[in-house]
Design an enzyme around this catalytic site. Structure first.
Site, PDB file in Angstrom:
ATOM      1  N   TRP A  31       6.686   1.810 -10.650  1.00 29.10           N
ATOM      2  CA  TRP A  31       6.677   0.452 -10.103  1.00 29.10           C
ATOM      3  C   TRP A  31       5.504  -0.356 -10.639  1.00 29.10           C
ATOM      4  O   TRP A  31       5.623  -1.560 -10.888  1.00 29.10           O
ATOM      5  CB  TRP A  31       6.687   0.510  -8.573  1.00 29.10           C
ATOM      6  N   ASP A  83       0.472  -3.978  -4.432  1.00 28.86           N
ATOM      7  CA  ASP A  83       1.800  -3.604  -3.956  1.00 28.86           C
ATOM      8  C   ASP A  83       1.601  -2.419  -3.016  1.00 28.86           C
ATOM      9  O   ASP A  83       1.253  -1.325  -3.445  1.00 28.86           O
ATOM     10  CB  ASP A  83       2.681  -3.223  -5.147  1.00 28.86           C
ATOM     11  N   LYS A 123      10.177   1.293   3.835  1.00 27.98           N
ATOM     12  CA  LYS A 123       9.467   2.567   3.926  1.00 27.98           C
ATOM     13  C   LYS A 123       8.826   2.728   5.317  1.00 27.98           C
ATOM     14  O   LYS A 123       9.059   3.709   5.999  1.00 27.98           O
ATOM     15  CB  LYS A 123       8.349   2.645   2.872  1.00 27.98           C
TER      16      LYS A 123
END
Length: 355
Positions: free
Chosen positions: A99, A166, A190
């Site tokens: 990511w 992030d 999440k």
């Protein structure tokens, strides 16, 4: 048989969140309408957004001068929004996994990107240290937890430039010094809500510094000024997020969650290190408390499929590693009870005895 949910995302939600959200699907706030069909302009739903925003600020001790917005598009859209709003000429990125790499590739469309350090050489099994951030970088971006490779930065970096993170897979899992950041963003699926909403915590005076014109929907100012209501927001995930935030507060807040997460993670890491069949894949000092990655020891590689099937037969769901790396991954997010970790340990020990 009880099922134990170790999926990496969308992932486990608390029973409190699921029950309250399910009830609202039938009747939201006594309106006689489902949360699935309520107008986002109704006062009952505006109250949901206001309360969710306030609880984020309370739980994370967000200081004055910051705003919280609820956005669509997932963290992947943030990879684009970040450089649109913050990158004029040059940015610095830390490359720690899939990511983080996707984020820096998006930024390269807008300006120069200095990859200050990378752990790609070791399949992202560690967090780089002792890197230097260029003084002319307009911001430094990192991904705090790497779900695929099981590494995590459990600290807030001290940097001279603007700091952007992030935190999709570990927000609300530990205390954060928000004042060090200009932007924190996180997909909800999440530690917060079902997929569909992304949370962004934005320092307001950090905006408006680029000369380019920013498309309306990609401008953080749009969403701040319209209190996340510029267009129809993801209503159901925001409602579910509010339930999770309420549950976090009932548990005692972020410090309590952090202790719970450390305890769960260390239980499983201790078993991985002890068990003759398994080994961890991340550097010990950088092991994630959210995504615990492990493989069979080399001499037991042929047992991998057998263990996966055995674990599933015992109710362990979602422990297969990401398709890009293989092996196993147990995601131990906030809502996962300690009992599930112990159940997985019991399965690992039973399998060990059989081999």
């Amino acid at each position: 048989m009880k099922k134990h949910n170790f999926f990496a995302g969308p992932s486990i939600l608390s029973e409190y969140t699921i029950k309250n959200t399910a009830a609202a699907v039938l009747d939201f706030a006594g309106t006689g309408l489902s949360i699935l069909e309520i107008s986002h302009r109704e006062k009952e739903f505006i109250a949901v957004v206001d309360e969710a925003r306030a609880l984020v600020k309370e739980l994370l001790n967000v200081p004055a001068g910051y705003d919280v917005v609820f956005l669509g598009g997932g963290a992947s859209l943030q990879f684009c929004m970040v450089p649109f709003n913050f990158l004029e000429k040059k940015a610095a990125y830390l490359q720690t996994g899939t990511w983080a790499t996707k984020a820096l590739k998006e930024a390269q469309l807008f300006g120069e990107v200095d990859i200050v350090a990378s752990s790609k050489d070791a399949n992202y099994s560690y967090i780089p240290k002792d890197y230097v951030i260029p003084e002319d970088a307009e911001y430094f971006h990192f991904c705090s937890n790497n779900t695929i490779f099981g590494t995590q930065m459990r600290f807030d970096p001290d940097v001279k430039t603007r700091l952007i993170a992030d935190m999709s897979s570990d927000i609300f899992s530990r205390p954060i010094d928000i004042s060090k950041y200009d932007l924190i963003y996180a997909g909800a699926q999440k530690n917060l809500a079902p997929a569909g909403v992304t949370i962004a915590i934005v320092r307001e005076d950090a905006l408006g510094r680029v000369t380019r014109k920013i498309p309306t929907m990609l401008n953080y100012k749009t969403h701040i000024e319209n209190e996340s209501m510029f267009n129809t927001p993801p209503v159901l995930p925001i409602y579910a997020a509010l339930q999770t935030l309420k549950w976090y507060k009932q548990l005692g807040g972020i410090e309590v969650l952090a202790k719970m997460n450390e305890e769960k993670a260390m239980m499983l890491y201790n078993e991985i290190d002890r068990n003759k069949l398994f080994k961890g894949t991340a550097a010990v000092e950088d092991r994630s408390y959210m995504n615990i990655c492990f493989v069979m020891n080399d001499e037991y590689k042929e047992l991998e499929a057998e263990f996966a099937a055995f674990a599933k037969s015992k109710g362990m769901l979602g422990i297969k590693g990401h398709r890009s790396v293989g092996g196993f991954r147990a995601s131990t997010y906030n809502a996962l009870p300690k009992e599930s970790v112990q159940a997985l340990i019991d399965v690992m020990q039973e399998f060990e005895k059989a081999h």
